[in-house]
Write a protein that holds these residues in place. Structure first.
Motif, PDB file in Angstrom:
ATOM      1  N   ILE A 151       0.938  -1.147   0.041  1.00  0.00           N
ATOM      2  CA  ILE A 151      -0.033  -0.103   0.112  1.00  0.00           C
ATOM      3  C   ILE A 151       0.841   1.349   0.013  1.00  0.00           C
ATOM      4  O   ILE A 151       1.891   1.325   0.946  1.00  0.00           O
ATOM      5  CB  ILE A 151      -0.962   0.344   1.167  1.00  0.00           C
ATOM      6  N   ASN A 152       0.572   2.148  -0.958  1.00  0.00           N
ATOM      7  CA  ASN A 152       1.355   3.267  -1.215  1.00  0.00           C
ATOM      8  C   ASN A 152       2.953   3.361  -1.187  1.00  0.00           C
ATOM      9  O   ASN A 152       3.709   3.556  -0.397  1.00  0.00           O
ATOM     10  CB  ASN A 152       0.855   4.386  -0.008  1.00  0.00           C
ATOM     11  N   GLY A 153       3.224   2.053  -1.606  1.00  0.00           N
ATOM     12  CA  GLY A 153       4.771   1.772  -1.877  1.00  0.00           C
ATOM     13  C   GLY A 153       5.097   1.108  -0.590  1.00  0.00           C
ATOM     14  O   GLY A 153       6.450   0.809  -0.634  1.00  0.00           O
TER      15      GLY A 153
ATOM     16  N   ALA B 179     -20.619  -0.524  -3.425  1.00  0.00           N
ATOM     17  CA  ALA B 179     -20.200   0.059  -4.518  1.00  0.00           C
ATOM     18  C   ALA B 179     -20.884   0.814  -5.494  1.00  0.00           C
ATOM     19  O   ALA B 179     -20.891   0.784  -6.813  1.00  0.00           O
ATOM     20  CB  ALA B 179     -19.724  -1.237  -5.590  1.00  0.00           C
ATOM     21  N   GLU B 180     -21.707   1.784  -4.512  1.00  0.00           N
ATOM     22  CA  GLU B 180     -22.487   2.613  -5.516  1.00  0.00           C
ATOM     23  C   GLU B 180     -22.261   3.847  -5.351  1.00  0.00           C
ATOM     24  O   GLU B 180     -23.059   4.760  -6.313  1.00  0.00           O
ATOM     25  CB  GLU B 180     -24.214   2.155  -4.932  1.00  0.00           C
ATOM     26  N   CYS B 181     -21.427   4.549  -4.493  1.00  0.00           N
ATOM     27  CA  CYS B 181     -20.996   5.810  -4.372  1.00  0.00           C
ATOM     28  C   CYS B 181     -19.971   6.286  -4.482  1.00  0.00           C
ATOM     29  O   CYS B 181     -19.484   7.283  -4.935  1.00  0.00           O
ATOM     30  CB  CYS B 181     -21.560   6.281  -2.935  1.00  0.00           C
ATOM     31  N   GLY B 182     -18.951   5.534  -4.755  1.00  0.00           N
ATOM     32  CA  GLY B 182     -17.348   5.763  -4.952  1.00  0.00           C
ATOM     33  C   GLY B 182     -16.548   6.273  -4.024  1.00  0.00           C
ATOM     34  O   GLY B 182     -15.291   6.856  -4.159  1.00  0.00           O
ATOM     35  N   ALA B 183     -17.224   6.704  -2.768  1.00  0.00           N
ATOM     36  CA  ALA B 183     -16.406   7.229  -1.663  1.00  0.00           C
ATOM     37  C   ALA B 183     -15.047   6.633  -1.396  1.00  0.00           C
ATOM     38  O   ALA B 183     -14.295   7.188  -0.848  1.00  0.00           O
ATOM     39  CB  ALA B 183     -17.266   7.499  -0.537  1.00  0.00           C
ATOM     40  N   CYS B 184     -15.268   5.368  -1.579  1.00  0.00           N
ATOM     41  CA  CYS B 184     -14.057   4.474  -0.832  1.00  0.00           C
ATOM     42  C   CYS B 184     -13.180   4.085  -2.166  1.00  0.00           C
ATOM     43  O   CYS B 184     -12.374   2.975  -1.989  1.00  0.00           O
ATOM     44  CB  CYS B 184     -14.627   3.404  -0.433  1.00  0.00           C
ATOM     45  N   THR B 185     -13.169   4.772  -3.310  1.00  0.00           N
ATOM     46  CA  THR B 185     -12.175   4.464  -4.283  1.00  0.00           C
ATOM     47  C   THR B 185     -10.558   4.603  -4.000  1.00  0.00           C
ATOM     48  O   THR B 185     -10.231   5.506  -3.333  1.00  0.00           O
ATOM     49  CB  THR B 185     -12.700   5.411  -5.491  1.00  0.00           C
ATOM     50  N   VAL B 186     -10.082   3.346  -4.594  1.00  0.00           N
ATOM     51  CA  VAL B 186      -8.579   3.404  -4.166  1.00  0.00           C
ATOM     52  C   VAL B 186      -8.187   2.786  -5.612  1.00  0.00           C
ATOM     53  O   VAL B 186      -8.941   2.606  -6.493  1.00  0.00           O
ATOM     54  CB  VAL B 186      -8.041   2.415  -3.214  1.00  0.00           C
ATOM     55  N   HIS B 187      -6.921   3.029  -5.869  1.00  0.00           N
ATOM     56  CA  HIS B 187      -6.381   2.366  -7.175  1.00  0.00           C
ATOM     57  C   HIS B 187      -5.699   1.130  -6.755  1.00  0.00           C
ATOM     58  O   HIS B 187      -5.127   0.759  -5.765  1.00  0.00           O
ATOM     59  CB  HIS B 187      -5.001   3.167  -7.789  1.00  0.00           C
ATOM     60  N   ILE B 188      -6.158  -0.012  -7.421  1.00  0.00           N
ATOM     61  CA  ILE B 188      -5.520  -1.306  -7.541  1.00  0.00           C
ATOM     62  C   ILE B 188      -4.884  -1.748  -8.802  1.00  0.00           C
ATOM     63  O   ILE B 188      -5.309  -1.735  -9.585  1.00  0.00           O
ATOM     64  CB  ILE B 188      -6.595  -2.364  -7.262  1.00  0.00           C
ATOM     65  N   ASP B 189      -3.461  -1.634  -8.844  1.00  0.00           N
ATOM     66  CA  ASP B 189      -2.569  -1.557  -9.929  1.00  0.00           C
ATOM     67  C   ASP B 189      -3.276  -0.514 -10.952  1.00  0.00           C
ATOM     68  O   ASP B 189      -3.298  -0.884 -12.164  1.00  0.00           O
ATOM     69  CB  ASP B 189      -2.863  -3.004 -10.721  1.00  0.00           C
ATOM     70  N   GLY B 190      -3.270   0.412 -10.307  1.00  0.00           N
ATOM     71  CA  GLY B 190      -3.840   1.762 -11.149  1.00  0.00           C
ATOM     72  C   GLY B 190      -5.101   1.929 -11.509  1.00  0.00           C
ATOM     73  O   GLY B 190      -5.458   2.861 -12.097  1.00  0.00           O
TER      74      GLY B 190
ATOM     75  N   THR C 219      -3.061   2.060  -4.095  1.00  0.00           N
ATOM     76  CA  THR C 219      -2.611   3.467  -3.828  1.00  0.00           C
ATOM     77  C   THR C 219      -3.872   4.041  -3.045  1.00  0.00           C
ATOM     78  O   THR C 219      -5.130   3.692  -3.346  1.00  0.00           O
ATOM     79  CB  THR C 219      -2.437   4.133  -5.129  1.00  0.00           C
ATOM     80  N   THR C 220      -3.664   4.553  -2.106  1.00  0.00           N
ATOM     81  CA  THR C 220      -4.944   5.423  -1.605  1.00  0.00           C
ATOM     82  C   THR C 220      -4.596   6.756  -1.668  1.00  0.00           C
ATOM     83  O   THR C 220      -3.414   7.412  -2.096  1.00  0.00           O
ATOM     84  CB  THR C 220      -5.085   5.230   0.054  1.00  0.00           C
ATOM     85  N   ILE C 221      -5.465   7.714  -1.364  1.00  0.00           N
ATOM     86  CA  ILE C 221      -5.308   9.170  -1.446  1.00  0.00           C
ATOM     87  C   ILE C 221      -4.128   9.819  -0.605  1.00  0.00           C
ATOM     88  O   ILE C 221      -3.529  10.431  -1.007  1.00  0.00           O
ATOM     89  CB  ILE C 221      -6.958   9.684  -1.042  1.00  0.00           C
ATOM     90  N   GLU C 222      -3.986   9.153   0.557  1.00  0.00           N
ATOM     91  CA  GLU C 222      -2.538   9.190   1.066  1.00  0.00           C
ATOM     92  C   GLU C 222      -1.304   9.019   0.453  1.00  0.00           C
ATOM     93  O   GLU C 222      -0.191   9.836   0.728  1.00  0.00           O
ATOM     94  CB  GLU C 222      -2.517   8.515   2.616  1.00  0.00           C
ATOM     95  N   GLY C 223      -1.415   8.077  -0.694  1.00  0.00           N
ATOM     96  CA  GLY C 223      -0.108   7.872  -1.293  1.00  0.00           C
ATOM     97  C   GLY C 223      -0.136   8.384  -2.721  1.00  0.00           C
ATOM     98  O   GLY C 223       0.438   8.280  -3.798  1.00  0.00           O
ATOM     99  N   LEU C 224      -1.460   9.223  -3.064  1.00  0.00           N
ATOM    100  CA  LEU C 224      -1.402   9.571  -4.576  1.00  0.00           C
ATOM    101  C   LEU C 224      -0.252  10.583  -4.894  1.00  0.00           C
ATOM    102  O   LEU C 224       0.232  10.389  -6.225  1.00  0.00           O
ATOM    103  CB  LEU C 224      -2.881  10.269  -4.605  1.00  0.00           C
ATOM    104  N   SER C 225       0.264  11.202  -4.041  1.00  0.00           N
ATOM    105  CA  SER C 225       1.414  12.137  -4.107  1.00  0.00           C
ATOM    106  C   SER C 225       2.042  12.252  -2.721  1.00  0.00           C
ATOM    107  O   SER C 225       1.511  12.098  -1.798  1.00  0.00           O
ATOM    108  CB  SER C 225       1.079  13.301  -4.774  1.00  0.00           C
TER     109      SER C 225
END
Ligand code: FES
Ligand code: FES
Lengths: 731, 153
Positions: B8-10, B43-54, B73-79
């Motif tokens: 997670i986040n590297g 899975a209806e609202c998207g509030a919990c969206t993360v990246h899994i393999d991008g 990748t989570t919001i904390e690891g986006l940048s």
């Protein structure tokens, strides 16, 4: 600048300053003098006897300004706009201002709530006076240091300059300033000299929001905190009969299964609960777990039986009951002008229509949750609630502890819309913590959130108009609603005062389904009903729909009726602005316009909706909005508020359906309950009427006119009048 | 309860959890990555969206036992510093109202823009349609995605 001094300050308890042990100066003030000012701040002020104040500014030795903002942020931007007002009069650079959400150690502390779009209007005078007074004290301190007359000194952007060109920063004189007497009659700035008010300033929490830092109630954590989910009766009218926790207790991470409800029941039986207390008397089963997922799984594994305690009501029942009310004659008269009976007898034509709205859940994006830590010494509550002072009082009474021992810490709120005015989830959290004697976070799933109650009540309006010689001579509005009726000011909103024979009457039916305020209470649907009705009248009278409103407003412009809440002139100017900006009557082929205007929360709003047809189905493309909200403090925030309100209004008018079958809510989550999404969202162009009047609310007033504007456009496009929400069921 | 190794986040993170625990609650409760939000759980609202393999993924429906060998990748690891072009655009446009949905919006938008460098207005609206914003900040989201696309090109 016109300043409506609705809230008088007693100078003596208005402001007080002191030197801080940690360096710098602390200014305590009464943000809202309508309140009983007793609150304690988390800074070292006990020794300073600062209990009389409810908001604080700290100016550090370096000249940095920290404002402890007591007003909860629910997305209306008050956490940004209130400090802007102070910074303006204090004359500091915005980059040196830091805003911290205040903790409330509450005691008779009222109006620390974000509701009714009132925060800014209540705070305007107090905030300006405070900033200006503090600035004057700093200037006076510098003048003493220089041994010159204070009137020869100027202050700007945190720097004080005297006639010789000597300069001192605010931080250089805070210690001396804090000891000076509080000056009276300080001069406020002219609107034309504003440098911060009216600037586009971004949300103060923006960096935290975009990087995912903890801000919201659900993000709050404390050492040894447990998680709890609550199983409530599936239907209104039911109470707990029995339950079996065997399977739930097998779920890994589940610590205990208990019941709560007794304390709420005792509280209700004590008679201390007022109308804002909306909870049923049932017992509830609570799963306490080590983490959220175990709490959710544990609740699913519970089995419980419920017994009927009162009537299991269905939407069809409400429909019949409300219709019967409208047809009966048991009403409270809320406003009456002229002789309505005569007007209808003498009328050439009488038009009568009935409008219907369903119950609606609030669906805040962040589901209801709260942290409670009840120990023998104190009660600590943390989370998103719009009425912290009231919640603290109820919890103190419920748990039979001294109010002094109850503290409430407010977090940022993932939406409010009126739902968080009610503290039901706070009381549940407190009852759970007091039972298990541990810190606990109450969690709601979306299903819990949507079915646990406190809805916008279903309402029916019947409106009747008398037409004589091409004029509207009589207007009779009846409201039949669930659990309550329109609040006292509404009968004096538009069109009151415009029609000589006029009557507003209300009546209600008490249901066991809990209801409460929902963004722009009552007006969120009343505006749709009335503005659709006027559209119909305009067609009947063969007058342009927008012109009809302007004609009517002429009758109220010079009114001497003190009860009238809105200004005929301001409404007229607002309508004229939208007419111009929205190109009323001048659209290309295939585009259909609808008009609507409404006054609520001290703000005048007019809207033009444009729709197109796609395979015969109306698509809202654009809404042009004109708003008179007095001085616009933060244009970015203001536009965002209005735009959000308009889209919210359209979304709920178009799609939001909610109903009950034998007490059970029909929808539980977003797979079946439809909220407006990106592809259905129209463009919204917001224009502000320019004036220097005191700022008024923006969180709500954009919403009420939106549904009517769209319905009126749909009528032009399809020749179909809509009388019920959601529209989608009518198309 | 089993041990799971997640990237997670590297960073490599080992968590002990039931196999059916959604990634969302692992992030929030176990790893204190609370930027990823809970909105609906289905899975209806998207509030919990993360990246899994991008790929933008709803973490409320992603079980921890399915996450072998993937990069999360989570919001904390986006940048590292909140300066991802999407975050910068969000700030420039001042998108958030209450702010609760915005981490999910940003994660959806950043995964979308990684695939589509020059999206049309319609493509943006389609890509973001799955994320609910109860405060209705949709028009600013659309604008910010456009601005972010420009920043990235
Ligand atoms: S919480 Fe996962 S999509 Fe709503
Ligand atoms: S900003 Fe409030 S839900 Fe999107």
């Amino acid at each position: 600048m016109e300043s409506q001094n609705k809230y008088n300050f007693s100078r003596r308890n208005f402001l007080k300053t002191s030197v801080l042990a940690s360096g710098g100066m602390l200014i305590g003030f009464n943000l809202l003098t309508a309140c009983k000012p007793e609150a304690v701040m988390p800074v070292d002020i006990k020794s300073l006897n600062f209990n009389d104040f409810n908001a604080f500014i700290k100016i550090s030795d370096e000249g940095y300004v920290t404002l402890f903002s007591p007003n909860p942020e629910i997305g209306q931007g008050v956490k940004t706009s209130m400090p802007m007002i102070i910074a303006e009069e204090l004359d500091v650079a915005w980059s040196k201002v830091n805003v911290v959400q205040a903790t409330l150690d509450t005691k008779n502390f009222q109006r620390q709530l974000a509701g009714g779009s009132q925060s800014i209007s209540f705070g305007w005078d107090a905030l300006r006076q405070t900033g200006a007074t503090a600035k004057q004290m700093l200037v006076n301190a510098a003048a003493i240091k220089w041994n010159v007359d204070a009137s020869t000194c100027k202050a700007s952007k945190g720097i004080i300059t005297n006639a010789n060109g000597d300069q001192l920063g605010y931080g250089d004189v805070v210690k001396e300033a804090a000891l000076l007497e509080v000056p009276e009659n300080v001069k406020l700035k002219e609107a034309k000299d504003f440098t911060i008010i009216g600037q586009e300033i971004v949300n103060v929490d923006i960096d935290k929001i975009i990087t995912g830092k903890p801000l919201f109630g659900l993000d709050y954590k404390a050492a040894d905190m447990l998680y709890a989910t609550v199983l409530r009766p599936p239907a209104f009218g039911q109470v707990l009969d029995s339950f079996d926790a065997t399977e739930a207790k097998k779920v890994k991470g589940v610590i205990d299964v208990i019941t709560i409800g007794g304390k709420v029941r005792d509280y209700i039986n004590s008679g201390k609960n007022d109308w804002t207390f909306v909870m049923s008397e049932t017992d509830k089963v609570v799963v306490v777990a080590k983490n959220t997922w175990a709490a959710i799984k544990g609740k699913k594994a519970l089995s419980a039986t419920w017994k009927q305690d009162s009537k299991l009501e269905s939407t069809e029942d409400h429909d019949t009951i409300l219709t019967k009310i409208l047809e009966g004659n048991k009403f409270d008269v809320r406003r009456e002008d002229g002789n309505i009976k005569k007007a209808f007898i003498n009328a050439d034509k009488v038009i009568e229509k009935t409008y219907h709205s369903p119950f609606l859940p609030h669906n805040c994006m962040e589901p209801m949750n709260f942290y409670a830590n009840v120990s023998s010494e104190k009660v600590h509550l943390v989370g998103p609630v719009q009425t912290p002072e009231y919640a603290a009082k109820v919890v103190a009474d419920m748990l039979n502890v001294d109010l002094d021992r109850v503290s409430v810490e407010m977090t940022r709120m993932g939406g409010g819309f009126g739902r968080r005015l009610y503290g039901d989830f706070v009381y549940e959290a407190a009852e759970i913590s007091s039972a298990i004697k541990k810190p606990v976070k109450l969690i709601s799933t979306r299903e819990d959130d949507m079915t646990m109650g406190v809805y916008r009540p279903a309402i029916k309006y019947r409106i009747k108009a008398a037409i004589k010689d091409g004029k509207i001579t009589g207007y009779h509005l009846k409201e039949a609603a669930i659990n309550g009726n329109m609040y006292g000011l509404i009968p004096n909103f538009f069109p009151a005062g415009c029609i000589p024979n006029f009557k507003v009457e209300t009546s209600n039916y008490k249901s066991n389904i809990t209801t409460g305020a929902w963004r722009a209470p009552y007006t969120n649907f009343l505006a749709f009903a009335e503005q659709s009705f006027f559209d119909e009248l305009a067609l009947e009278l063969n007058i342009d729909a927008l012109q009809l409103r302007l004609d009517l407003l002429q009758n109220v412009k010079n009114t001497t009726d003190k009860r009238i809440e809105y200004s005929g002139k301001r409404m007229e100017d607002t309508i004229k602005l939208v007419k111009e900006k929205g190109n009323w009557g001048k659209v290309e082929k295939g585009v259909f316009q609808g008009f609507s205007a409404y006054y609520s929360h001290n703000t005048h709003v007019a809207e033009i909706a444009e729709i197109v047809l796609k395979e015969g189905f109306p698509i809202v493309k654009k809404v042009t909005v004109a708003v008179d909200c007095g001085v616009v403090i933060n244009p970015t925030g203001a536009r965002n508020q209005v735009e959000g309100g308009v889209i919210d209004g359209i979304g709920h008018a178009m799609y939001a359906d909610f109903s009950f079958n034998k007490g059970k809510p029909k929808y539980k989550n977003f797979n079946t309950y439809r909220l407006i999404r990106m592809q259905e969202t129209p463009k919204v162009a917001v224009h502000f009427v320019e004036n220097n009047l005191s700022p008024t609310g923006l969180g709500e007033p954009g919403l009420p006119p939106a549904g009517g504007a769209v319905a009126n456009a749909i009528n032009i496009a399809l020749g179909k009048r809509i009388y019920s929400q959601p529209f989608i069921n009518e198309l | 309860m089993l041990n799971y190794t997640l990237y997670i986040n590297g960073k490599k993170r080992v968590v002990t959890a039931d196999a059916d625990t959604p990634l969302l609650w692992i992030l929030r409760d176990e790893l204190n990555l609370i930027g990823t939000k809970f909105g609906c759980g289905i899975a209806e609202c998207g509030a919990c969206t993360v990246h899994i393999d991008g790929v933008a993924t709803r973490s409320c429906q992603m079980k921890v036992s399915f996450l072998d060998d993937v990069k999360i990748t989570t919001i904390e690891g986006l940048s590292e510093d909140g300066k991802h072009p999407v975050q910068e655009a969000w700030k420039e446009i001042d998108v958030p109202q209450c702010g609760y949905c915005q981490a999910g919006q940003i994660m959806t938008a950043s995964a979308f823009l990684a695939e589509n460098k020059n999206p049309s207005k319609e493509e943006i609206r389609e890509a973001m349609h799955g994320n609910i914003c109860r405060c209705a900040s949709y028009n600013r989201i659309e604008k910010a995605v456009k601005v972010a696309a420009e920043k990235m090109s």
